[in-house]
Design an enzyme around this catalytic site. Structure first.
Site, PDB file in Angstrom:
ATOM      1  N   GLY A 174     -44.483 -35.370  -8.702  1.00  0.00           N
ATOM      2  CA  GLY A 174     -45.903 -35.162  -8.959  1.00  0.00           C
ATOM      3  C   GLY A 174     -46.670 -34.714  -7.725  1.00  0.00           C
ATOM      4  CG  ASP A 209     -42.136 -24.773 -10.777  1.00  0.00           C
ATOM      5  OD1 ASP A 209     -42.720 -24.024  -9.975  1.00  0.00           O
ATOM      6  OD2 ASP A 209     -42.734 -25.583 -11.509  1.00  0.00           O
ATOM      7  CB  SER A 249     -40.486 -31.265 -13.375  1.00  0.00           C
ATOM      8  OG  SER A 249     -41.176 -30.142 -12.899  1.00  0.00           O
TER       9      SER A 249
END
Ligand code: ADP
Ligand code: MG
Length: 404
Positions: free
Chosen positions: A147, A197, A153
């Protein structure tokens, strides 16, 4: 005198306490941890890194280019197959083992919600013509804050994908693994992230940055000159309306493209945009100018990296931030303060907000004369002004996702 963050910002609690990051992420320590939890050895150990958005801010959905750095922190997964129809998931992140049956994954909530990342990967594999493993014991470990905008993630998705592929004896190409991770995040977890990402986590190479042409997508790497490292300053602040603001910027970019007679802003050159200024709404012009010039800065940055010119790279990074600050208006006074303080510090080549903006983190690219003591001074100056210390995370470029 202390001034407090403006009311527009909310404080984001760190997801992991600092004491979380003590784990040694090599294969032997992963195996020892797995043994402690499941009483046997793992068959597969994998690891995938987090990433920093190096330059290329809000360029992805405009069909543009972006440079990212895979960092030397990430998520590791250890796995051993079972034949009794059970899937057991364990992470110190929640501390409890989550037991689920084999079969089509169902979305989890509460304490088990972190398992949506590996479950999303299981759900994604068949979409790419790939098999899923039946039962298994699964352990995730991490030295990457979750986070914090460093994409833990994507790291857990890619490490999970490699472990599941290992367990089923499949080895698709890297681009497919990247797309499996993105599919998990977009369709199972439900976060509409771009390709940056997973692309950087999947294509990362130590000593190199990952270049992505988002329109393809097409992946490449460029050399990262020696003599510089990254510093992340995470403010743990986030604009209260961040999702709405992202959506508004997306809308503004699409309507600017429409007004310019193109599908995506990547099709507009800086010259064409300047020539069209009079006919455009002033806000649309500012947003378009940020995107069009940012894409040009990514290209310039690739060239500066190839010639090893860290000073030129740093100038482009700071120019990117100024464009976010004044044209795209996705910065905050807190992020601007950190950038201003960092670029005035010795050894800093450049600094910019990293990620979507509207709060979050700032990155600095710095040489060896910027050390922990210098970083602490910056953190203290921020704390004196805003009443809370940012997290300071030094990091280097590290390897992309791999089986250990
Ligand atoms: P970011 O990607 O910026 O770190 P996200 O909110 O997208 O932030 O993803 C963070 C989530 O990923 C966590 O809330 C958790 O569910 C999951 N996650 C990350 N690392 C781990 C880990 N080591 N173990 C279990 N879940 C993790
Ligand atoms: Mg994420």
């Amino acid at each position: 005198m202390r001034s407090r963050p403006g009311p527009r910002l909310v404080k984001v609690r760190p997801l992991f306490p600092e004491s979380f990051f003590v784990f040694d992420m090599n294969k032997a320590s992963l195996a020892a941890q797995f043994e402690k939890v499941f009483g046997r050895s793992p068959e597969f150990v994998t690891r995938a890194p987090g990433r920093i958005e190096f330059i290329g801010n809000h360029t992805d959905y405009n069909g543009g280019t972006v440079l990212g750095a895979s960092i030397d922190r990430g998520v590791a997964v250890a796995l051993a197959r079972r034949t009794d129809g059970q899937r057991n998931f364990h992470s110190r992140y929640s501390g409890k083992t989550v037991t689920l049956p084999v079969g089509a994954p169902a979305k989890q909530s509460g304490d088990a919600s972190w398992t949506n990342y590996p479950l999303g990967v299981l759900a994604a594999l068949p979409h790419f013509g790939l098999k899923t493993p039946e039962g298994f014991d699964y352990l995730a470990e991490s030295d990457l804050p979750a986070g914090a905008g460093l994409s833990s993630s994507a790291a857990i998705e890619l490490a999970s994908a490699l472990a599941f592929l290992g367990a089923t004896g499949q080895s698709p190409d890297r681009e497919t693994v990247v797309k499996v991770g993105k599919h998990a995040e977009n369709h199972f977890v439900g976060v509409p992230c771009g390709i940056l990402d997973q692309g950087v986590s999947g294509f990362g190479k130590s000593g190199r940055l990952v270049f992505i042409d988002c329109a393809g997508p097409r992946f490449d790497t460029v050399p990262m000159p020696a003599g510089a490292s990254f510093w992340i300053f995470n403010t743990h602040t986030k604009h209260a309306l961040v999702d709405g603001l992202y959506a508004a910027r997306h809308r503004e970019c699409m309507s600017a493209a429409q007004a310019l007679g193109v599908k995506l802003l990547v099709e507009v050159s800086p010259e064409k945009l300047r020539a069209s200024e009079a006919g455009l709404d002033p806000v649309a012009f500012k947003r378009a100018r940020h995107v069009v010039e940012e894409i040009a800065r990514v290209d310039a940055c690739v060239k500066a990296l190839q010639s090893g010119d860290l000073a030129a790279v740093g100038k482009l990074l700071t120019a990117s931030h100024r464009s976010s600050q004044h044209l795209f208006e996705n910065s905050t006074p807190e992020l601007d303060f950190l950038v201003d303080t960092l670029v005035a510090a010795p050894g800093v080549f450049g600094s910019r907000l990293t990620g979507g903006g509207f709060g979050g983190a700032v990155m600095a690219l710095a040489g060896p004369s910027f050390d922990a003591a210098q970083a602490e001074k910056v953190a203290q100056a921020y704390a004196a002004k805003y009443g809370a210390r940012p997290d300071v995370l030094p990091m280097n470029v590290g390897e992309g996702a791999a089986v250990l």
